[in-house]
Design an enzyme around this catalytic site. Structure first.
Site, PDB file in Angstrom:
ATOM      1  N   ASP A   1      23.113   4.163   5.419  1.00 39.73           N
ATOM      2  CA  ASP A   1      21.885   4.237   6.214  1.00 39.73           C
ATOM      3  C   ASP A   1      20.735   4.471   5.248  1.00 39.73           C
ATOM      4  O   ASP A   1      20.518   5.587   4.778  1.00 39.73           O
ATOM      5  CB  ASP A   1      22.003   5.379   7.237  1.00 39.73           C
TER       6      ASP A   1
ATOM      7  N   GLY B   1      17.065   4.803   4.747  1.00 37.88           N
ATOM      8  CA  GLY B   1      15.845   5.058   5.487  1.00 37.88           C
ATOM      9  C   GLY B   1      14.616   5.071   4.600  1.00 37.88           C
ATOM     10  O   GLY B   1      14.678   4.767   3.401  1.00 37.88           O
TER      11      GLY B   1
ATOM     12  N   GLY C   1      14.994  -2.921  14.830  1.00 40.50           N
ATOM     13  CA  GLY C   1      15.389  -2.104  13.683  1.00 40.50           C
ATOM     14  C   GLY C   1      16.901  -1.990  13.555  1.00 40.50           C
ATOM     15  O   GLY C   1      17.606  -1.764  14.540  1.00 40.50           O
TER      16      GLY C   1
ATOM     17  N   ASP D   1      18.655   0.351  12.146  1.00 42.69           N
ATOM     18  CA  ASP D   1      19.123   1.690  12.473  1.00 42.69           C
ATOM     19  C   ASP D   1      19.200   1.901  13.978  1.00 42.69           C
ATOM     20  O   ASP D   1      20.087   2.608  14.477  1.00 42.69           O
ATOM     21  CB  ASP D   1      18.235   2.743  11.820  1.00 42.69           C
ATOM     22  N   ARG D   2      18.290   1.270  14.709  1.00 45.07           N
ATOM     23  CA  ARG D   2      18.310   1.392  16.165  1.00 45.07           C
ATOM     24  C   ARG D   2      19.540   0.715  16.749  1.00 45.07           C
ATOM     25  O   ARG D   2      20.206   1.262  17.641  1.00 45.07           O
ATOM     26  CB  ARG D   2      17.032   0.792  16.763  1.00 45.07           C
TER      27      ARG D   2
ATOM     28  N   ASP E   1      15.788   9.143  17.957  1.00 43.91           N
ATOM     29  CA  ASP E   1      15.963   9.305  16.512  1.00 43.91           C
ATOM     30  C   ASP E   1      14.689   9.918  15.954  1.00 43.91           C
ATOM     31  O   ASP E   1      13.632   9.283  15.904  1.00 43.91           O
ATOM     32  CB  ASP E   1      16.247   7.949  15.855  1.00 43.91           C
TER      33      ASP E   1
ATOM     34  N   THR F   1      11.064   9.671  10.324  1.00 46.72           N
ATOM     35  CA  THR F   1       9.691   9.352   9.934  1.00 46.72           C
ATOM     36  C   THR F   1       8.901   8.865  11.136  1.00 46.72           C
ATOM     37  O   THR F   1       7.770   9.277  11.377  1.00 46.72           O
ATOM     38  CB  THR F   1       9.687   8.279   8.824  1.00 46.72           C
TER      39      THR F   1
END
Length: 248
Positions: free
Chosen positions: A13, A15, A100, A102-103, A123, A126
């Site tokens: 992951d 980020g 996204g 990560d989404r 989530d 940031t």
């Protein structure tokens, strides 16, 4: 690989501020670590590969992937999250190519962990992202909002006289100084935003579980109504699910 052997998955992951890596064997998270995203990721990934000898690798990135990293991914056959992969739920997002990574990973985890449940994934990183997965297996979309630290920083940087403030030790609701007012604007109002969305979804769908992840999840958890919990490694769990659902 011998028949019956558990597949070992390395999940990444990447980020904006943190790099998280995990090793799964079947559904068991064997090990995970967090690094600053500014470090050279290839050196770290090579170290993990040497130590853990994964069968497959998956990555979700919110950062821009440079050509060197892209070449490394191709060399190792890294599965990059995207709407083109197989998912056990329907994606109703109107622009799936911009969704996204990560989404999508977080929704994949929620789909595996909470069967036949309406789930709001929050989530708290940031940016704060909100994603809604309905009990019948429909991912209907979500929202993106500034994260807590982004709110505090922007109020300082986009004004002439407002100071930069740190996160408060405790959440308050009415500020009695400029510092407290700014802290409340950054933290308390973000919590109220999440509370408002939860109440709206409860009214619309009747039941809802809120699942939080990300660095500031604990700040939200204590102040949200109804069924809610923090799942620290939600994106990593989702990446493991994506590899399981896209076997080769």
């Amino acid at each position: 690989m011998k028949p019956g052997k558990h597949r070992r998955h390395m999940v990444i992951d990447l980020g904006n501020t943190r790099l998280k890596i995990g090793i799964f064997e079947s559904d068991v998270l064997l090990h995970t670590e967090v690094y600053p995203a500014t470090q050279n990721p290839i050196e770290i990934w090579e170290m993990w590969i040497s130590r853990w000898q994964p069968d497959r690798i998956a990555m979700a990135s919110t950062a821009v992937i440079n050509p060197e990293v892209r070449q490394w991914m191709e060399n190792y056959g890294v599965v990059e999250v995207g709407s083109h992969l197989n998912y056990p739920f329907v994606i109703e997002y109107k622009t799936p190519l911009t969704l996204g990574q990560d989404r999508l990973a977080a929704v994949s985890a929620a789909n595996a962990l909470y069967k036949r449940t309406n789930v709001l994934i929050i989530d708290c990183g940031t940016c704060i992202t909100y994603d809604l997965l309905l009990r019948e297996g429909r991912y209907v979309g979500g929202n993106i909002a500034p994260g807590i630290r982004m709110r505090l920083r922007s109020m300082h940087e986009f004004t002439a006289r407002l100071p930069k403030v740190d996160l408060p030790d405790e959440v308050q609701w009415i500020g009695q100084s400029t510092t407290e007012a700014l802290q409340n604007g950054g933290v308390s109002m973000a919590i109220m935003e999440a509370r408002g969305l939860i109440f709206y979804l409860l009214e619309k769908y009747g039941s809802l579980r809120a699942v939080m992840t990300g660095g500031d999840a604990g700040v939200f958890h204590r102040h949200l109504p109804g069924k809610n919990e923090v799942v620290e490694h939600l994106v990593l769990i989702g990446l493991n699910e994506i590899l399981k659902n896209n076997e080769i």
